[in-house]
Every structure is written in C-alpha cells, then in structure tokens.
Design a protein around this motif. Structure first.
Motif, PDB file in Angstrom:
ATOM      1  N   GLU A 158       0.834  -1.208   0.000  1.00  0.00           N
ATOM      2  CA  GLU A 158       0.000   0.000   0.000  1.00  0.00           C
ATOM      3  C   GLU A 158       0.865   1.252   0.000  1.00  0.00           C
ATOM      4  N   LYS A 198      -6.411   7.054  -8.195  1.00  0.00           N
ATOM      5  CA  LYS A 198      -6.793   5.701  -7.793  1.00  0.00           C
ATOM      6  C   LYS A 198      -7.550   4.959  -8.891  1.00  0.00           C
ATOM      7  N   ASP A 209      -4.984  -4.095  -7.230  1.00  0.00           N
ATOM      8  CA  ASP A 209      -4.321  -3.063  -6.432  1.00  0.00           C
ATOM      9  C   ASP A 209      -5.332  -2.273  -5.616  1.00  0.00           C
ATOM     10  N   THR A 268      -5.912  -4.175  -2.547  1.00  0.00           N
ATOM     11  CA  THR A 268      -4.808  -3.981  -1.604  1.00  0.00           C
ATOM     12  C   THR A 268      -4.951  -2.676  -0.841  1.00  0.00           C
ATOM     13  N   LEU A 269      -5.276  -1.595  -1.548  1.00  0.00           N
ATOM     14  CA  LEU A 269      -5.439  -0.298  -0.894  1.00  0.00           C
ATOM     15  C   LEU A 269      -6.559  -0.323   0.142  1.00  0.00           C
ATOM     16  N   ALA A 278      -5.639  -2.531   3.149  1.00  0.00           N
ATOM     17  CA  ALA A 278      -4.634  -1.838   3.951  1.00  0.00           C
ATOM     18  C   ALA A 278      -5.293  -0.759   4.816  1.00  0.00           C
ATOM     19  N   LYS A 279      -6.266  -0.051   4.252  1.00  0.00           N
ATOM     20  CA  LYS A 279      -7.001   0.951   5.025  1.00  0.00           C
ATOM     21  C   LYS A 279      -7.772   0.290   6.161  1.00  0.00           C
TER      22      LYS A 279
END
Length: 495
Positions: A364, A376, A383, A386-387, A390-391
């Motif tokens: 991230e 974004k 991806d 993933t973002l 991760a948040k």
C-alpha cells in the motif's frame, strides 16, 4: 544537603547502594533512593528540605514473615535460597532470600510472626563464623545481581496493543526502545504496559520530562535536567544489558525475567538527539554495510546496540489521531525467530498472517506514490483491493482506543482472530478479482463493496467485541462464523 565550607567529610568506604526488602514495592524514590512519599508526609511539602534523612525502607513497619517449610535448624543454605515469604501486598509474595555471597548451616530461623526489616530472622554458621540476616539486603547499584544461568528469551511480552503484539513483539526478558516526539503517545503505551502486560512487577524509571509525564500513574515528580556526558552510551548499554531471562541462584529452582522498555522524547522528534541515539544505537554495521533509518546513516557504535525491538512513534500519525502511533514501516522486532516455537504451539497460523499483513501494508505504501501521480481510478482492480484492505488494517486493526472498555486491551486470541479474518478477506477478494479478470462478468472492487457491504461492516466491528463481557469462547465463535460468511459470500459472488 546543608553541607558548608569547612565541614568535615568522612569516607563511608561503601559504594552507592540501595536497600532491597519488604516495603520497596509501591514506593516512589528519587535517584539515590530517598522515599519521596515518606518525606512529603513528614515535611508537609513537595520539596526535599535540607538535612532530611529518612531510610529508604521503613524500619518501623511490621511484616508478616512466614518461614519456608524446607528450611530448618541444621539445613545447609547458600546464596539465593528462599527461606521465607512476606505478603507485601495483594499481588506480590515477596520472597526472602539468602544474600548471594552468604552460605552456611542454619542455627536459627524465626518462627512465623510480625517482624520489621531490622529484626534478625536467620542465623548461619560457616566454619565457625556466625552471620545474622535480616529481611533487608544492601546492594551496590553498579553491580549486577548474580544468576545461575542466562537463558534465551522465548515467551512474548504481551502488551494488549495489537500493532505491538502482532507485528513487532517483544519477549519477557527483552529490551525495547520507544522513541517519539512529545504527544505521540509514549505515556499511554507505558501505562498500557503497566496495566495489561503479562508482568508481575512494573518499575517506572523516569527523569526530566519523562518523570513529569509519569505523574498520572505514580505521583508528581520534580523536574530534573542533565547534560549529555561522553560516557552516556556506555552507561545506557550497561543498564540495558541487565535485561534477560535467567535461572535464579539457590533453591527451589526457578526462572525469572527482567524486560526493559525505554521511552525517549527527542526534541522535535529528531532521532539524532544524543539520548535517543545512545539508547537506540540506530545504525548497526554488519559485513561492512550500514543500515539507514529516516534517510540518515550514522557511524556504528563500538559495541552492539543494546535493544532488540524498535517501536518508532510517528508524529504525523499522532496528528491524525492514529494511536498507538507506531510507524509500521520503520519499526521492527528481532525476536520473531525466537518466538516461532511459541506461536507454533499456540497459534500455528499466526506467523503467516503477520507476514501477509506486513506485505499488504508495504505494498500500500508503494501504491500510494502511484495514486498521487495518476489517481486511484487508474489502478488495477487487484491493487484497489490492496489499498482498501490496507485501510481496513490501519483503521480497524492497528489503530486502538486506549480509553474504551472494549479496546483498551486486546487479548492475543482476539488479535489473531481479527487478523485472520482480515487477511482471509484480502485473499478471497484478490482471488475473485483475478479469477474473473477475463470473464464476461468481472468482479471488481466496486462489485465487492456493493455486494459485501455487510461483511465489510462486520470486519470493521470486530474490535467492538469486549473480552471481559463476551469472553474468549464467544468471541472466537463469532469470528469463526464471520469467516464462514465471507467464504459463502465470495462463492456466491463468483457464481
């Protein structure tokens, strides 16, 4: 205090020493073991008047001494043998031991009863020499207490803070450094350690501003200031070297550990501050290569760094009200390998979960630069997953409310359960996106968010489970049920 020019000065012939014995627990001392609480009660002032002289341990306090059943007249004892117990408070059974340099045959042991620390409770005879022992020992501060053997540390020091226990664990008998600017949450972490860690005794050592910040836990501390002497690094290293897990002297055979957690407040959060640098020994040279932190490469110290765990606090995280403000990109622990056997016995799935979580957070960070450049929307669907995960990890796993009843302390089973569900969601989402990438009906992150909104909410709400009210069995069952719901929801989504 009160010394004037011309006054006679006499040598004591003794090094600076401290008194060890019943009464030391729960007390507040200054740097030369003056009892601040007793001085305050005697003088009715917050200052230490000139000429005041009060012993560190109260001589008039009576303690309930219970002799050991295995020690009687005629028994042979040596240094470290336990010959009695004093109940110092509701938590601590203070074991009374033969001093490390003493040995001999017991000629007298006091019967059960109330004694002060000046009363003789044990008499020994060794080759015609009689030694009388009290419940107090006087020990030089510069001399390490001897042990039978130093053992490898292999059990985690559980703090109740998910980011620490999951990603950067310390061990019982380990050393940890917590550098961070003012306002980053060092005091809250210290208080969490004192309240919730799996430790029997907590000893606060603080000076300067750190002493002032400890007042909420202890009492008001006077402010003190100091310069940075050339021997600072060596003195700090010798202090940290006293941490460890050991096999104690004497009988019965027993083990113990001392863990040291050093919280340092560098001015402006600058880790090149002398105290911080000496505490951290930030750069270590191995095979001719230097390790850089925060873009700085410093010369290696002449001795190895005294700490093994680095919990680096981030001012930017603190400003965003993300607590504990531990930066997961610069923090580390060197105890991961030592703890593998413990995790294999208790939670065999945990090491893989921790590795995957770190990978998600690192990826991230790499993607964040791309997002700033192209936005974004231009990212691949994998991806985007993933973002978003991760948040989820940052906001609902790493972040923790130390003042809430449900989240101020997180047992390790809850930590593992939360991490397991979040990593499972990540893997299922990535698989759904990648498996349908060439299909007519593609699964995108927007599709996942729209159809699995209730699952995302339940993942965010896992932290609201109260360990005290709900208990381990219910929380574990609820997390397992959520995992099954996720599996079924993604199967339906792909179909």
């Amino acid at each position: 205090a009160g010394v004037c020019v011309g006054d006679p000065v006499l040598r004591t012939g003794k090094p600076l020493s401290v008194e060890l014995g019943p009464g030391i627990m729960g007390s507040i001392f200054d740097g030369i073991q003056r009892p601040l609480k007793d001085i305050t009660e005697l003088t009715k002032t917050i200052y230490i008047p000139r000429g005041i002289n009060i012993p560190a341990l109260a001589r008039d306090a009576a303690w309930d001494f219970a002799p050991s059943k295995h020690v009687r007249v005629g028994s042979h004892v040596t240094g470290g043998d336990i010959y009695g117990v004093v109940t110092e408070n509701s938590l601590i059974q203070h074991k009374i031991m033969v001093p490390p340099r003493s040995r001999g045959t017991v000629t007298h042991i006091a019967p059960p009863g109330h004694y002060n620390i000046s009363d003789v409770v044990l008499e020994l005879d060794f080759e015609g020499t009689t030694e009388k022992l009290t419940m107090m020992q006087v020990w030089p501060v510069r001399q390490t207490r001897p042990v039978a053997e130093k053992l490898p540390a292999n059990y985690p020091l559980l703090t109740g803070q998910r980011v620490l226990d999951a990603l950067f664990p310390c061990v019982q008998g380990g050393t940890t450094a917590i550098p961070g600017a003012f306002g980053c949450g060092k005091t809250v972490i210290s208080q969490s350690l004192s309240k919730y860690s799996n430790s029997d005794v907590i000893v606060y050592v603080g000076c300067g501003e750190r002493g002032n910040e400890m007042s909420e836990v202890l009492r008001d501390f006077p402010e003190v200031d100091s310069g940075y002497p050339a021997y600072l690094g060596a003195r700090l290293a010798s202090f940290y070297e006293r941490a460890g897990r050991v096999r104690c002297l004497g009988s019965p055979e027993r083990q113990g550990s001392v863990s040291i957690v050093g919280a340092v407040s560098p001015p402006g959060g600058d880790f090149s501050d002398p105290v911080t640098s000496a505490t951290l020994g930030i750069v270590q040279v191995s095979g001719g290569r230097a390790r850089a932190l925060h873009g700085r490469v410093r010369a290696a110290a002449l001795r190895p760094a005294p700490f093994q765990v680095f919990w680096g606090l981030d001012k930017k995280l603190a400003q965003r009200k993300h607590f504990p403000s531990v930066n997961w990109l610069i923090s580390y622990s060197k105890y991961l390998r030592a703890l593998e056997p413990h995790y294999e016995r208790q939670h065999p799935e945990f090491p893989a979960l921790r590795t995957k979580a770190k990978e998600i957070l690192q990826e991230e960070e790499d993607l964040a630069e791309i997002v700033q450049l192209v936005g974004k929307a231009s990212l691949a669907e994998a991806d985007k997953v993933t973002l978003e995960v991760a948040k989820l990890l940052k906001d609902d796993f790493l972040q923790q409310n130390g003042y809430s009843p449900y989240d101020r302390f997180c047992p390790f089973y809850k930590t593992v359960g939360m991490l397991h569900n979040m990593v499972t969601f990540y893997e299922l989402a990535r698989h759904a996106v990648e498996a349908t990438a060439q299909a007519e009906h593609r699964v995108t992150w927007a599709t996942i968010r729209e159809n699995l909104g209730d699952i995302l909410y339940k993942l965010s709400a896992m932290k609201f489970k109260d360990p005290v009210k709900d208990g381990e069995a219910k929380i574990t069952a609820d997390y397992a049920q959520l995992n099954e719901e996720m599996q079924a929801a993604f199967r339906n989504l792909e179909d």
